[in-house]
Design an enzyme around this catalytic site. Sequence first.
Site, PDB file in Angstrom:
ATOM      1  N   HIS A  19      26.683 -15.433 -58.025  1.00 45.94           N
ATOM      2  CA  HIS A  19      25.445 -16.040 -57.537  1.00 45.94           C
ATOM      3  C   HIS A  19      25.394 -17.536 -57.842  1.00 45.94           C
ATOM      4  O   HIS A  19      24.328 -18.147 -57.856  1.00 45.94           O
ATOM      5  CB  HIS A  19      24.216 -15.332 -58.115  1.00 45.94           C
ATOM      6  CG  HIS A  19      24.002 -13.965 -57.532  1.00 45.94           C
ATOM      7  ND1 HIS A  19      23.121 -13.049 -58.047  1.00 45.94           N
ATOM      8  CD2 HIS A  19      24.573 -13.359 -56.453  1.00 45.94           C
ATOM      9  CE1 HIS A  19      23.164 -11.943 -57.321  1.00 45.94           C
ATOM     10  NE2 HIS A  19      24.047 -12.101 -56.354  1.00 45.94           N
ATOM     11  N   ASN A  24      22.239  -0.331 -70.039  1.00 45.64           N
ATOM     12  CA  ASN A  24      20.992  -0.934 -69.565  1.00 45.64           C
ATOM     13  C   ASN A  24      19.798  -0.315 -70.275  1.00 45.64           C
ATOM     14  O   ASN A  24      19.846   0.850 -70.674  1.00 45.64           O
ATOM     15  CB  ASN A  24      20.850  -0.730 -68.050  1.00 45.64           C
ATOM     16  CG  ASN A  24      20.082  -1.845 -67.382  1.00 45.64           C
ATOM     17  OD1 ASN A  24      20.454  -3.007 -67.493  1.00 45.64           O
ATOM     18  ND2 ASN A  24      18.995  -1.509 -66.708  1.00 45.64           N
ATOM     19  N   ASP A  31      23.404 -18.878 -65.711  1.00 47.68           N
ATOM     20  CA  ASP A  31      23.082 -19.628 -66.930  1.00 47.68           C
ATOM     21  C   ASP A  31      24.282 -20.151 -67.715  1.00 47.68           C
ATOM     22  O   ASP A  31      24.111 -20.821 -68.740  1.00 47.68           O
ATOM     23  CB  ASP A  31      22.181 -18.779 -67.838  1.00 47.68           C
ATOM     24  CG  ASP A  31      22.811 -17.435 -68.194  1.00 47.68           C
ATOM     25  OD1 ASP A  31      24.058 -17.337 -68.230  1.00 47.68           O
ATOM     26  OD2 ASP A  31      22.055 -16.480 -68.435  1.00 47.68           O
TER      27      ASP A  31
HETATM   28  P1  NAD Z   1      17.301  -7.799 -62.943  1.00 49.86           P
HETATM   29  O1  NAD Z   1      16.236  -8.664 -63.531  1.00 49.86           O
HETATM   30  O2  NAD Z   1      17.087  -7.213 -61.610  1.00 49.86           O
HETATM   31  O3  NAD Z   1      17.623  -6.600 -63.945  1.00 49.86           O
HETATM   32  C1  NAD Z   1      17.819  -6.803 -65.302  1.00 49.86           C
HETATM   33  C2  NAD Z   1      18.043  -5.426 -65.921  1.00 49.86           C
HETATM   34  O4  NAD Z   1      18.430  -5.614 -67.264  1.00 49.86           O
HETATM   35  C3  NAD Z   1      16.793  -4.556 -65.924  1.00 49.86           C
HETATM   36  O5  NAD Z   1      17.153  -3.283 -65.422  1.00 49.86           O
HETATM   37  C4  NAD Z   1      16.404  -4.476 -67.409  1.00 49.86           C
HETATM   38  O6  NAD Z   1      15.913  -3.207 -67.782  1.00 49.86           O
HETATM   39  C5  NAD Z   1      17.711  -4.725 -68.092  1.00 49.86           C
HETATM   40  N1  NAD Z   1      17.598  -5.405 -69.382  1.00 49.86           N
HETATM   41  C6  NAD Z   1      16.812  -6.465 -69.711  1.00 49.86           C
HETATM   42  N2  NAD Z   1      17.049  -6.844 -70.987  1.00 49.86           N
HETATM   43  C7  NAD Z   1      18.022  -6.013 -71.466  1.00 49.86           C
HETATM   44  C8  NAD Z   1      18.676  -5.891 -72.721  1.00 49.86           C
HETATM   45  N3  NAD Z   1      18.412  -6.725 -73.738  1.00 49.86           N
HETATM   46  N4  NAD Z   1      19.600  -4.916 -72.861  1.00 49.86           N
HETATM   47  C9  NAD Z   1      19.873  -4.047 -71.839  1.00 49.86           C
HETATM   48  N5  NAD Z   1      19.272  -4.112 -70.632  1.00 49.86           N
HETATM   49  C10 NAD Z   1      18.365  -5.085 -70.451  1.00 49.86           C
HETATM   50  O7  NAD Z   1      18.642  -8.654 -63.003  1.00 49.86           O
HETATM   51  P2  NAD Z   1      19.919  -8.635 -62.065  1.00 49.86           P
HETATM   52  O8  NAD Z   1      20.330  -7.243 -61.796  1.00 49.86           O
HETATM   53  O9  NAD Z   1      20.874  -9.573 -62.689  1.00 49.86           O
HETATM   54  O10 NAD Z   1      19.415  -9.277 -60.691  1.00 49.86           O
HETATM   55  C11 NAD Z   1      18.524 -10.369 -60.685  1.00 49.86           C
HETATM   56  C12 NAD Z   1      18.980 -11.641 -60.028  1.00 49.86           C
HETATM   57  O11 NAD Z   1      18.379 -12.673 -60.774  1.00 49.86           O
HETATM   58  C13 NAD Z   1      20.421 -11.939 -60.064  1.00 49.86           C
HETATM   59  O12 NAD Z   1      20.732 -12.300 -58.791  1.00 49.86           O
HETATM   60  C14 NAD Z   1      20.594 -13.158 -60.991  1.00 49.86           C
HETATM   61  O13 NAD Z   1      21.347 -14.119 -60.296  1.00 49.86           O
HETATM   62  C15 NAD Z   1      19.236 -13.729 -61.152  1.00 49.86           C
HETATM   63  N6  NAD Z   1      18.796 -14.118 -62.526  1.00 49.86           N
HETATM   64  C16 NAD Z   1      19.635 -14.722 -63.387  1.00 49.86           C
HETATM   65  C17 NAD Z   1      19.218 -15.059 -64.679  1.00 49.86           C
HETATM   66  C18 NAD Z   1      20.178 -15.703 -65.622  1.00 49.86           C
HETATM   67  O14 NAD Z   1      21.073 -16.415 -65.178  1.00 49.86           O
HETATM   68  N7  NAD Z   1      20.070 -15.459 -66.924  1.00 49.86           N
HETATM   69  C19 NAD Z   1      17.917 -14.772 -65.095  1.00 49.86           C
HETATM   70  C20 NAD Z   1      17.055 -14.164 -64.169  1.00 49.86           C
HETATM   71  C21 NAD Z   1      17.520 -13.839 -62.897  1.00 49.86           C
END
Ligand code: NAD
Length: 251
Positions: A123, A223, A108
Site C-alpha cells: 500500500h 489477530n 509507517d
Molecule cells: P485493519 O484496521 O482493517 O485491521 C487491523 C486488525 O488488527 C483488526 O482486526 C484488529 O483486531 C487487529 N489488531 C489491532 N491491534 C492488534 C494487536 N495489538 N494484536 C493483534 N491484533 C491486533 O487493518 P488492515 O487489515 O491493515 O487494513 C487497513 C488499511 O489501513 C491498510 O490498507 C493499511 O494500509 C492502512 N493503515 C495503515 C496503518 C499503518 O501504517 N500503521 C495504520 C492504519 C491503517
Amino acid sequence: MPNPPEASLRQAADLLRKARYGVALTGAGLSTPSGIPDFRSDEGLWRQVDPMEVASLWGFRTNPQAFYEWIRPLVRTIVEARPNPAHRALAEMERRGWIRVVITQNIDMLHQKAGSQHVLEVHGSISTMTCVDCGHRELSEAYLTPHALEGIDVPRCSQCGGVLKPDVVLFGENLPWAVWRAAEEAVEKADVLLVAGSSLEVYPVAELPYRAARRGAKVILVNLSPTPFDPYAHIVLRGDVAEVLPALLEG
Ligand code: NAD
Ligand code: ZN
C-alpha cells in the site's frame, strides 16, 4: 488480553522453524502497540470520518485539504512511533531464515526500522509524494517531523506548484504494480504464511491467504479479533501481536 494455548504456539513455531519459504503478511494491528491506531478497531481512525470519502482518490482530488486535515495527526503519530516487539520478532524471524519476506499493508516504515530487510509495501509508504499534475516525485522528509504539515494547507510540487499526494494507496487506486507482483510471487512460493494484525477486509491483499492455502501452504493467523479467513487457517492464535510473535521465537 486473551492468550493462545501453549500447544498452538508450539505448533506454529514448529511450522515456522521448518518452513522452506516462510512469508509474513502484516496489517495495521502490527503497529497499534507502537501507538498508531488501526482503521477498524473501536478506537480506529475511521470512527470520525467516512474513509471512502476522505481516503479515496476521488476524495483526494476533490478536497485535498480535507485529506491532509485527516492524515496530519496520523503522520505525526507515525513520525514519533518506534518499532514494537512484534516488528522486532519478525525481523528476528527473517534473520533466522524462518521467513524470507514481509508483505505489509502498513505505510509507517516500522518494519524497516526494526531491521527487516525484505519488505514489500503493497500500500506504499509516506516516504515519498507525487505531484498530481506533473507526476514529479519528491521525498516527504521535510514533512515527516513532529510538527508535520503544521500551517501547511497542502504540500505543493517544487516543479509546478501542483498538489502533492503521498505515495500511499487510496481507495479507488491501483496497488504499485511491481511490488504487488513481487508479493504474489512470494505467496506462490510460500509453504508457510504468517498473517498478523490484519482484519483481512481490504482487497486484493485479503486474497493472499486464500491463494496460499489453495497452493497447500499452512496459514498461521495472529489477530485480536476474528477475520473472515479464520475457518480456513491452519492455526489461529488469538492475542496481541506484541506478545504472540515474540512468544513464537521461544516456542
Ligand atoms: P485493519 O484496521 O482493517 O485491521 C487491523 C486488525 O488488527 C483488526 O482486526 C484488529 O483486531 C487487529 N489488531 C489491532 N491491534 C492488534 C494487536 N495489538 N494484536 C493483534 N491484533 C491486533 O487493518 P488492515 O487489515 O491493515 O487494513 C487497513 C488499511 O489501513 C491498510 O490498507 C493499511 O494500509 C492502512 N493503515 C495503515 C496503518 C499503518 O501504517 N500503521 C495504520 C492504519 C491503517
Ligand atoms: Zn508538479
